[in-house]
Design an enzyme around this catalytic site. Structure first.
Site, PDB file in Angstrom:
ATOM      1  CB  THR A  29       1.138   1.298  -2.250  1.00  0.00           C
ATOM      2  OG1 THR A  29      -0.360   1.536  -1.790  1.00  0.00           O
ATOM      3  CG2 THR A  29       1.957   1.754  -1.244  1.00  0.00           C
ATOM      4  CE  LYS A  30      -4.524   1.243  -3.174  1.00  0.00           C
ATOM      5  NZ  LYS A  30      -3.707   1.522  -1.805  1.00  0.00           N
ATOM      6  CG  LEU A  31      -1.481  -1.120 -11.823  1.00  0.00           C
ATOM      7  CD1 LEU A  31      -1.851  -2.722 -11.970  1.00  0.00           C
ATOM      8  CD2 LEU A  31      -1.992  -0.172 -12.970  1.00  0.00           C
TER       9      LEU A  31
END
EC number: 2.6.1.-
Length: 366
Positions: A186-188
């Site tokens: 879910t992280k950049l």
């Protein structure tokens, strides 16, 4: 918009072309090495150090383990002052390492820990401060460092959201005794599952490396109370592939964040996290509503149109009565009921952003 279009979720992983990843996997297959600090892990650590211009980047299993390893490496036992406006993993890590969370309320504008309230919570049992760079926006690292030095405390940053964020031109990950970041899908920037500890010294890095491999030193003697915190070659290969597109993802995220802000910023019924342009990575777009009722009304309208935002962070972690005794933090408890993150990811189109904003504004007007 076509009612039969695909659902839009709050996030979606930014991924390199599949063939670029499979090329790296072929190398893994040929090497026969899947784990135990393999060549891909070592390469990705070095690549990230070069990319972010920081030393001592140690890849681990996930962001929660990174926090646990940070506490263990600093040999902490006692109270850790942290924020209630976070994901439960922040608290899980503290508790799993035998420490106790003490909650400091948040600044209503930045949503980060209110550094002006930290000193009032320090007691003889306090051993550390664990702030969170909420949604990738920098805490007041200078003020927090000053407090920590004054009271002889360690600082661990929960920097789960903060890869790609900076502070005064430097990577935000280089502050504190240790920063723990997440490389979750879910992280950049992601490795599928993963995390890292970024330490202020090479000796502390060596300790983290021993902890992540059952406490073994280079001679394979057990010299630390460690556990299995290793990243696999499979995940590191994905990280290597994705790193090539890191700058593009960062640029895209900022453009879409600013587009949302332009479309929604004129509404008197909405507020937004206070950010400084050079101290965030624009990884999330949180919207603060005037009431929980307004939020629920908008959420229902978006869901009806197959759009699924997420209530980050709800509820305020200090209210998790099954695992904690309640410590009041009125600002966090209030804002957590009224805040929601809108969809924001690389493949989200400008047309979809306009559609999401239109639904929100129409619902608020009526």
């Amino acid at each position: 918009m076509n009612s039969k279009r695909k659902s839009i979720f709050v996030t979606q992983p930014s991924l390199a072309p599949l063939e670029e990843y499979t090329d790296l996997l072929e190398e893994v297959w040929k090497s026969g090495i899947l784990t135990h600090n393999g060549p891909k892990v070592r390469k990705l650590e070095k690549d990230l150090e070069n990319k972010l211009n920081i030393p001592n980047f140690t890849l681990v299993l996930n962001g929660t383990v990174a926090l646990q390893m940070a506490i263990k490496a600093l040999e902490l036992k006692g109270d850790i002052i942290t924020t209630p406006f976070t994901w439960v993993a922040t608290i899980s890590a503290i508790k799993w390492e035998g420490c106790s969370p003490v909650f400091c309320d948040i600044d209503p504008d930045t949503l980060n820990i209110d550094e002006e309230k930290i000193e009032g919570l320090i007691t003889k049992d306090t051993v550390a401060i664990m702030p969170v760079h909420v949604f990738g926006t920098a805490c007041n690292v200078e003020k927090i460092e000053k407090i920590a030095k004054k009271h002889n405390l360690k600082v661990i940053y929960d920097a789960a959201h903060a890869i790609g964020s900076s502070y005064k031109g430097n990577s935000l990950l280089q502050y504190g005794d240790i920063s723990a970041t997440s490389l979750h899908a879910t992280k950049l920037y992601n490795t599928g599952e993963g995390g890292a500890c970024i330490t202020t010294s090479s000796s502390l890095r060596k300790k983290v490396e021993r902890i992540r491999f059952f406490g073994h030193n280079e001679e394979k003697e057990v010299v630390e109370d460690g556990f299995n915190g290793k990243m696999t070659e499979i995940h590191a290969a994905l990280g290597i592939a994705n790193l090539k597109y890191f700058d593009d993802v960062l640029k895209d995220r900022k453009e879409k964040y600013l587009m949302y802000l332009d479309l929604l910023g004129k509404s008197e019924k909405l507020n937004f996290q206070k950010i400084k342009e050079n101290e965030t990575n624009y990884s999330y777009f949180p919207v603060i509503f005037s009431s929980e009722e307004e939020l629920l009304k908008v959420e229902k309208a978006l869901n009806k149109n197959e759009i699924f935002p997420r209530r980050y962070f709800y509820p305020s972690v200090n209210t998790y009565s099954k695992i904690l005794n309640h410590q009041p933090t009125p600002i966090s408890e209030d804002i957590s009921k009224r805040i929601m993150c809108l969809p924001l990811f690389y493949n989200l189109t400008p047309l979809e952003i306009e559609y999401i904003a239109k639904i929100i504004l129409e619902k608020l007007e009526h």
